[in-house]
Design a protein around this motif. Structure first.
Motif, PDB file in Angstrom:
ATOM      1  N   GLU A 179       1.288   0.561   9.757  1.00  0.00           N
ATOM      2  CA  GLU A 179       1.325  -0.399   8.648  1.00  0.00           C
ATOM      3  C   GLU A 179       1.159   0.650   7.372  1.00  0.00           C
ATOM      4  O   GLU A 179       1.758   0.415   6.299  1.00  0.00           O
ATOM      5  N   ALA A 217       4.214   2.734   6.704  1.00  0.00           N
ATOM      6  CA  ALA A 217       5.164   1.828   6.208  1.00  0.00           C
ATOM      7  C   ALA A 217       4.891   1.576   4.590  1.00  0.00           C
ATOM      8  O   ALA A 217       5.619   1.508   3.742  1.00  0.00           O
ATOM      9  N   THR A 218       3.903   1.488   4.530  1.00  0.00           N
ATOM     10  CA  THR A 218       3.326   1.265   3.024  1.00  0.00           C
ATOM     11  C   THR A 218       3.701   2.459   2.068  1.00  0.00           C
ATOM     12  O   THR A 218       4.209   2.257   1.062  1.00  0.00           O
ATOM     13  N   ARG A 230       7.558  -3.304   7.956  1.00  0.00           N
ATOM     14  CA  ARG A 230       5.934  -3.608   7.558  1.00  0.00           C
ATOM     15  C   ARG A 230       5.647  -4.972   7.732  1.00  0.00           C
ATOM     16  O   ARG A 230       4.605  -5.335   8.194  1.00  0.00           O
TER      17      ARG A 230
END
Length: 581
Positions: free
Chosen positions: A125, A128-129, A145
Motif C-alpha cells: 500500500e 502504491a501511494t 491501492r
C-alpha cells in the motif's frame, strides 16, 4: 532498410496483438543489429503475448546486459517475473530500480504488485501511494491501492481510491468489479449490485464481473438471478471451477445430475491448480451429499480439504502462542477506559458455523439495531499490537477508536445498537470490553462435532480459517477456542451471554427474547422470524438464513463419525466436558 524500420514495424504489430508477426520481424533485426537492446526487449514482449514468459525473461535479461540502464526492459522483466509467480526475484530488481530512478512511477507500481503477492500488504500500500504521488492521474494505481486497502480493512479509503479511479476512467470494468465488495461491506448493497451490473453490461464476457454480480445476488437473497449468472459463466467458460462449485450449492439434486459430469470432466483437466481442484471436489461432495451417498461425499471432501491445506497450511505453534499472549495481558478484568459511546456495539461471536449469522439476523430484525455483518476492524487493528507486544494504553485506545469509526459503515440515525458478527472476535473480548465498556457479547455455542462437519464441508475465502482444512488442526483450534472462552468467562463472570444453537433452533422466539433482554432491547416479534430478513448476508450462510429455522443439522455429525474421527479424537475432554461419546 534503416535500423528504426523493423523497430517501428514490430511496435505496431505488438500494439495490434500480432505477436507471431512481431517476433518474425524482430528475430532478423536482432541478428543484424546485435548491440541494439530494443530488439531483445520487443522479442520478450512478443513472447509474453504468445504465453512464452520464461523464454521472454532471457530476452529481457539480454536487453539489460546490452544496456544496464534500459528502464523499459527492467520494467518488462519485473512484470513477467510477477506473472510467473516469482515476486521475490521481481522485488530485488525493483528495489534497484526505485533506488536508481526514484521518480519512476511504473517501478513503484510494480513494487506494490510484488509486495502484495508476497503478502506484505502494508508495504505494498505504501509503494502504491508513492506511485500515486508521482503520477496522480493513473487510474490503475488508484485501483491497485483500493484493492490493497480493501484487504487491510480500510474500506472507506479503498472506496475513495476506486472512486478516484472511476473518475479518471469511468468504464474500467476491473475497477467496477473491485468497488462492488467494499460497497457491500459498507451496507450499500444497491450501489454494490449496480457496479457489478454495469461491469457486466460493459464487458458481457468478463468472468470476474459476472462472478461478482452472481455473488451479489446470493448476498441479497435472489438465488434465481444468481443461478442465471453462474450458468452464463459456464457458457463462456465451461470448466470454471468456482461457478461449478456455486451452482452445486444452489441447484436441486436433479439439476446437479448434469453438473456432476461437467465437474468430473473439469477435474481431469485442472492439473495441479489446488484451489480449482478443491472447488470441483467441494462441488462433487455437495452433489454426493444431496444423493445421500455419505461415503462418496467423504472421499471428495478429503480431496478438497487436502488441496486447500496445501495452499493454506495451519501453524499450530503460532496459534497457541497467540492465545497465550492474549491471556497473559489480562491478569485482572480489563480496565474500562474507553469513552462510553451513544450507540452500543453488540459482538456476536463464537466458532464460525456455530449460528452467529442466525443470531445476528434475529438482532438485525429489531428496528433499533443495525446489523453490519462481519467487520474485520477489530482483528485488523488489534492483532498487530498483540503480536508486537505493544501496550494497550490510553494512546492506543484513542487511535483504535478513531480508526474504528473511520472503518465502520455509516450508521443510520436513531438506532440504539449495531452488531459486529465476526465470529473469531471471541479472542478479543478483553480488548473490546476495554474500549467499549457498554458492549454486549453474544457467544454462540454448538456441538463442536456439528460445527466441524459444517466447516469440513465449507470452502472459505482468505487465510483466517485455514485450520478448517485439516481435521487435526481443527481440533487444535477448537481446543484453543474453548480454553480462551473459559478464560473470558472467569474474568468477566455474567457479562457474556452463552446462547445455544440447539436451543435457538428449537425455540426461536425464546432465543430472540433472551437476546433482546440481554442487549437492553424491547423484544420485537419479527426477531423470531429471521427467515423473513431482507438484509444482505455476505457469508456462507447467505442461503441458509433465508430458510425457516430448522433443526436438520443438529446431530448430523453422527452420520459422518468415521470421517470426523481424527477431529473427535483430538478434542480435549477437559475443555469439552459433557460431550456425548
Amino acid at each position: 532498410m534503416t535500423q528504426n524500420a523493423p523497430f517501428t514495424t514490430a511496435q505496431t504489430q505488438l500494439m495490434r496483438a500480432e505477436y507471431k508477426a512481431a517476433l518474425k520481424t524482430v528475430k532478423p533485426a536482432m541478428a543484424r543489429y546485435p548491440k541494439d537492446p530494443r530488439f531483445a526487449n520487443l522479442a520478450g514482449l512478443a513472447m509474453c503475448g504468445l504465453g512464452q514468459q520464461r523464454a521472454a525473461i532471457a530476452m529481457f535479461q539480454k536487453a539489460i546486459r546490452l544496456d544496464p540502464k534500459f528502464v523499459d526492459a527492467q520494467r518488462n522483466m519485473a512484470q513477467t517475473l510477477i506473472l510467473l509467480d516469482m515476486p521475490e526475484k521481481a522485488l530485488k530488481l525493483l528495489e534497484r530500480m526505485v533506488t536508481n530512478t526514484p521518480g519512476d512511477e511504473g517501478a513503484h507500481y510494480l513494487q506494490a504488485q510484488a509486495l502484495a503477492n508476497l503478502g506484505q500488504t502494508e508495504a505494498a500500500e505504501a509503494a502504491a501511494t508513492r506511485a500515486i504521488d508521482l503520477a496522480p492521474r493513473q487510474p490503475r494505481t488508484f485501483n491497485l491501492r483500493g484493492v490493497l486497502r480493501t484487504t487491510l480493512g480500510l474500506t472507506d479509503l479503498a472506496l475513495e481510491d476506486f472512486e478516484a479511479a472511476l473518475a479518471l476512467d469511468p468504464n474500467n470494468v476491473d475497477t467496477l468489479v473491485n468497488i462492488s465488495l467494499p460497497l457491500a461491506r459498507q451496507t450499500r448493497y444497491d450501489a454494490a449490485q449496480d457496479a457489478a451490473r454495469r461491469a457486466v453490461r460493459l464487458a458481457p464476457a468478463h468472468i470476474g464481473a459476472r462472478m461478482r454480480l452472481a455473488a451479489s445476488y446470493v448476498e441479497t437473497g435472489d438465488p434465481a438471478a444468481a443461478l442465471d449468472e453462474y450458468r452464463q459463466i459456464l457458457t463462456l467458460e465451461p470448466q470454471n471451477s468456482e461457478a461449478i462449485e456455486q451452482l452445486a450449492t444452489l441447484q436441486s439434486r436433479e439439476e446437479n445430475a448434469a453438473l456432476s459430469k461437467a465437474a468430473r470432466a473439469a477435474l481431469k483437466h485442472v492439473g495441479t491448480r489446488h484451489q480449482d481442484r478443491a472447488s470441483l471436489n467441494f462441488a462433487l461432495a455437495r452433489i454426493a451429499q444431496q444423493a445421500g451417498d455419505t461415503g462418496t461425499e467423504a472421499r471428495y471432501l478429503n480431496d478438497a480439504n487436502r488441496d486447500m491445506a496445501r495452499v493454506l497450511p495451519y501453524d499450530a505453534i503460532r496459534d497457541s502462542a497467540l492465545n497465550r499472549a492474549i491471556m497473559d495481558r489480562f491478569a485482572a478484568p480489563p480496565a474500562e477506559t474507553g469513552a462510553k459511546q451513544p450507540i452500543r456495539p453488540i459482538y456476536v461471536l463464537g466458532l464460525p458455523r456455530s449460528g452467529t449469522t442466525l443470531a445476528e439476523t434475529m438482532l438485525g430484525a429489531h428496528p433499533d439495531v443495525q446489523a453490519l455483518g462481519e467487520q474485520i476492524t477489530a482483528g485488523r487493528l488489534l492483532y498487530p499490537l498483540i503480536e508486537a507486544g505493544t501496550p494497550f494504553g490510553a494512546d492506543e485506545i484513542a487511535v483504535y477508536l478513531d480508526k474504528e469509526q473511520r472503518m465502520r459503515p455509516a450508521l443510520p440515525e436513531g438506532i440504539a445498537a449495531y452488531t459486529d458478527k465476526m465470529p473469531e472476535n471471541y479472542r478479543l473480548i478483553g480488548f473490546l470490553k476495554t474500549v467499549h465498556p457498554e458492549a454486549r457479547f453474544v457467544h454462540l455455542r454448538r456441538d463442536p462435532r456439528d460445527v466441524a462437519l459444517s466447516m469440513w464441508r465449507g470452502h472459505f475465502s482468505g487465510r483466517a480459517l485455514n485450520y478448517t482444512y485439516d481435521l487435526r488442526a481443527m481440533a487444535h483450534r477448537f481446543n484453543l477456542y474453548a480454553e480462551i472462552m473459559a478464560f473470558w468467562h472467569r474474568l468477566l463472570p455474567g457479562q457474556i451471554l452463552d446462547l445455544s444453537y440447539e436451543d435457538m433452533t428449537a425455540d426461536p422466539e425464546a432465543a430472540s427474547r433472551t437476546l433482546a433482554s440481554y442487549c437492553g432491547l424491547d423484544w420485537a416479534a419479527q426477531m423470531a422470524r429471521p427467515e423473513q430478513t431482507e438484509a444482505a448476508v455476505l457469508t456462507l450462510s447467505a442461503g441458509q438464513v433465508r430458510q425457516p429455522v430448522h433443526r436438520k443439522s443438529v446431530g448430523r455429525w453422527r452420520e459422518h463419525e468415521a470421517a470426523l474421527a481424527p477431529f473427535i479424537a483430538g478434542l480435549d475432554p477437559a475443555l469439552w466436558p459433557g460431550l456425548e461419546r
